[in-house]
Design a protein around this motif. Structure first.
Motif, PDB file in Angstrom:
ATOM      1  N   TYR A   1     -14.173 -52.834  -5.150  1.00  0.00           N
ATOM      2  CA  TYR A   1     -15.525 -53.395  -5.054  1.00  0.00           C
ATOM      3  C   TYR A   1     -16.063 -53.212  -3.643  1.00  0.00           C
ATOM      4  O   TYR A   1     -15.300 -53.141  -2.670  1.00  0.00           O
TER       5      TYR A   1
ATOM      6  N   MET B   1     -18.093 -58.366  -7.098  1.00  0.00           N
ATOM      7  CA  MET B   1     -17.394 -59.263  -8.016  1.00  0.00           C
ATOM      8  C   MET B   1     -17.290 -60.651  -7.399  1.00  0.00           C
ATOM      9  O   MET B   1     -17.060 -60.783  -6.192  1.00  0.00           O
TER      10      MET B   1
ATOM     11  N   LEU C   1     -15.094 -64.073  -7.724  1.00  0.00           N
ATOM     12  CA  LEU C   1     -13.907 -64.741  -8.274  1.00  0.00           C
ATOM     13  C   LEU C   1     -14.140 -66.240  -8.145  1.00  0.00           C
ATOM     14  O   LEU C   1     -14.200 -66.773  -7.038  1.00  0.00           O
TER      15      LEU C   1
ATOM     16  N   SER D   1     -20.258 -58.713 -11.315  1.00  0.00           N
ATOM     17  CA  SER D   1     -19.189 -59.095 -12.238  1.00  0.00           C
ATOM     18  C   SER D   1     -18.642 -60.468 -11.864  1.00  0.00           C
ATOM     19  O   SER D   1     -18.597 -60.825 -10.680  1.00  0.00           O
ATOM     20  N   PHE D   2     -18.204 -61.211 -12.866  1.00  0.00           N
ATOM     21  CA  PHE D   2     -17.617 -62.539 -12.638  1.00  0.00           C
ATOM     22  C   PHE D   2     -16.245 -62.615 -13.296  1.00  0.00           C
ATOM     23  O   PHE D   2     -16.060 -62.160 -14.427  1.00  0.00           O
ATOM     24  N   VAL D   3     -15.290 -63.177 -12.569  1.00  0.00           N
ATOM     25  CA  VAL D   3     -13.970 -63.455 -13.113  1.00  0.00           C
ATOM     26  C   VAL D   3     -13.670 -64.924 -12.855  1.00  0.00           C
ATOM     27  O   VAL D   3     -13.820 -65.404 -11.724  1.00  0.00           O
TER      28      VAL D   3
ATOM     29  N   GLY E   1     -11.163 -67.645 -12.200  1.00  0.00           N
ATOM     30  CA  GLY E   1      -9.788 -67.731 -11.724  1.00  0.00           C
ATOM     31  C   GLY E   1      -9.758 -68.199 -10.289  1.00  0.00           C
ATOM     32  O   GLY E   1     -10.755 -68.128  -9.576  1.00  0.00           O
TER      33      GLY E   1
ATOM     34  N   ALA F   1      -5.093 -63.418  -7.652  1.00  0.00           N
ATOM     35  CA  ALA F   1      -5.450 -64.657  -8.350  1.00  0.00           C
ATOM     36  C   ALA F   1      -4.185 -65.331  -8.872  1.00  0.00           C
ATOM     37  O   ALA F   1      -3.124 -64.704  -8.973  1.00  0.00           O
TER      38      ALA F   1
ATOM     39  N   SER G   1      -3.509 -66.013 -11.752  1.00  0.00           N
ATOM     40  CA  SER G   1      -3.123 -65.338 -12.994  1.00  0.00           C
ATOM     41  C   SER G   1      -2.166 -64.170 -12.745  1.00  0.00           C
ATOM     42  O   SER G   1      -1.536 -63.664 -13.667  1.00  0.00           O
TER      43      SER G   1
ATOM     44  N   ASP H   1      -3.381 -61.331 -11.459  1.00  0.00           N
ATOM     45  CA  ASP H   1      -4.274 -60.185 -11.307  1.00  0.00           C
ATOM     46  C   ASP H   1      -4.658 -60.015  -9.842  1.00  0.00           C
ATOM     47  O   ASP H   1      -4.807 -60.996  -9.103  1.00  0.00           O
TER      48      ASP H   1
ATOM     49  N   TYR I   1      -7.354 -57.925  -7.012  1.00  0.00           N
ATOM     50  CA  TYR I   1      -8.665 -57.292  -6.892  1.00  0.00           C
ATOM     51  C   TYR I   1      -8.803 -56.729  -5.482  1.00  0.00           C
ATOM     52  O   TYR I   1      -8.393 -57.361  -4.509  1.00  0.00           O
TER      53      TYR I   1
END
Length: 299
Positions: free
Chosen positions: A2, A28, A30, A72-74, A76, A92, A94, A96, A98
């Protein structure tokens, strides 16, 4: 990869996301989905909302607005951040990860709010946290300050500007300095020491508290002042960002850039900017300089 990863989807993060999206960057957000703006049921001091607007409503509007520009949105929580050869990597909870060329930290502050379920619907409507935002809302009304030690006592003294019908309940029985106690006595502020057993509320209408000794204290409004708020600067620390002694992030006042190259910070996380409208301004200012930096790097 990003162009910018914004950590935190509150007011500062969303304002930056909107502007960076308008600049056509690949952005993005987060967002852990929590924080002050997720709890406040009504802000009363924001231009354009004379009847108040809730934090969740502002966040929803902001997400939709940013998404229209391709942001974009995540959902977490960010757990770790580190610098890489090409920029930054954020992991994150989770698992994941980025990557981004630049980072904007907008992770905010979380107030120490006692765990009474009756309080949540009242926040921003009849129970408040910030005297600058909402002191006006208790004007000439009976008000209970629920707090601890000196922070609660100082809040009661501050609110005396707006009302002389004040009771301070020292929920944690922490010591109050003699001079502060004397100042409260002179102002006619009632002082009650003892843990709160239950908060009295009818939906969003605060009615008072019941203490552990069964004493009942009623009022029209409430304020919370426990001190020891959590400044969410853990990621900043991991990246080597300079912090104020109170753990808020230090930034250049003009650009909102931290001492770490390509890392910015905005909103309540930044020293002395705990206001919704200032968070918007911080997010906007940071986004302008993130854009300038990205343009320069593209050559």
């Amino acid at each position: 990869m990003y162009d910018c990863l914004i950590v935190g989807g509150g007011i500062a993060g969303l304002q930056a996301a909107i502007q960076l999206g308008r600049y056509k960057h690949n952005i993005m957000v987060l967002d852990a989905g929590d924080g002050r703006s997720a709890l406040c049921q009504s802000y009363h001091n924001i231009l354009g909302y004379p009847d108040g607007v809730s934090g969740p409503q502002l966040r929803e509007i902001g997400r939709k607005q940013a998404a229209e520009y391709g942001v974009s949105f995540v959902i977490g929580k960010a757990e770790a951040a580190q610098k890489t050869g090409s920029g930054f990597e954020v992991k994150a909870e989770s698992g994941d990860t980025y990557e981004a060329k630049t980072l904007l930290l907008a992770t905010g502050v979380m107030d120490r709010i006692p765990p009474f379920p009756e309080l949540m619907p009242t926040l921003g409507i009849s129970v408040y946290i910030c005297p600058d935002c909402d002191g006006q809302e208790v004007k000439d009304k009976s008000t209970i300050v629920m707090g601890s030690g000196n922070p609660g006592a100082n809040m009661a003294l501050t609110l005396n500007y707006f009302t002389d019908k004040l009771t301070y309940v020292n929920h944690e029985n922490k010591e109050v300095d003699e001079e502060i106690m004397s100042a409260m006595e002179k102002k006619g502020i009632k002082y009650v020491e003892g843990p709160i057993e239950k908060v009295l509320a009818d939906g969003s209408d605060f009615r008072g508290v019941v203490l552990a000794n069964s004493e009942e204290w009623t009022s029209e409004r409430g304020f919370i002042a426990f001190g020891g708020n959590e400044v969410k600067s853990q990621l900043a620390q991991q990246l080597g960002v300079d912090l104020h002694k109170n753990k808020h992030v230090l930034v250049d006042p003009r650009t909102k850039r931290t001492n770490v190259e390509n890392v910015w910070a905005a909103g309540d996380l930044v020293a002395h900017s705990e206001q919704t409208t200032i968070a918007m301004g911080d997010g906007m200012q940071a986004s302008i300089w993130i854009h300038k930096t990205l343009l320069a790097e593209k050559g």
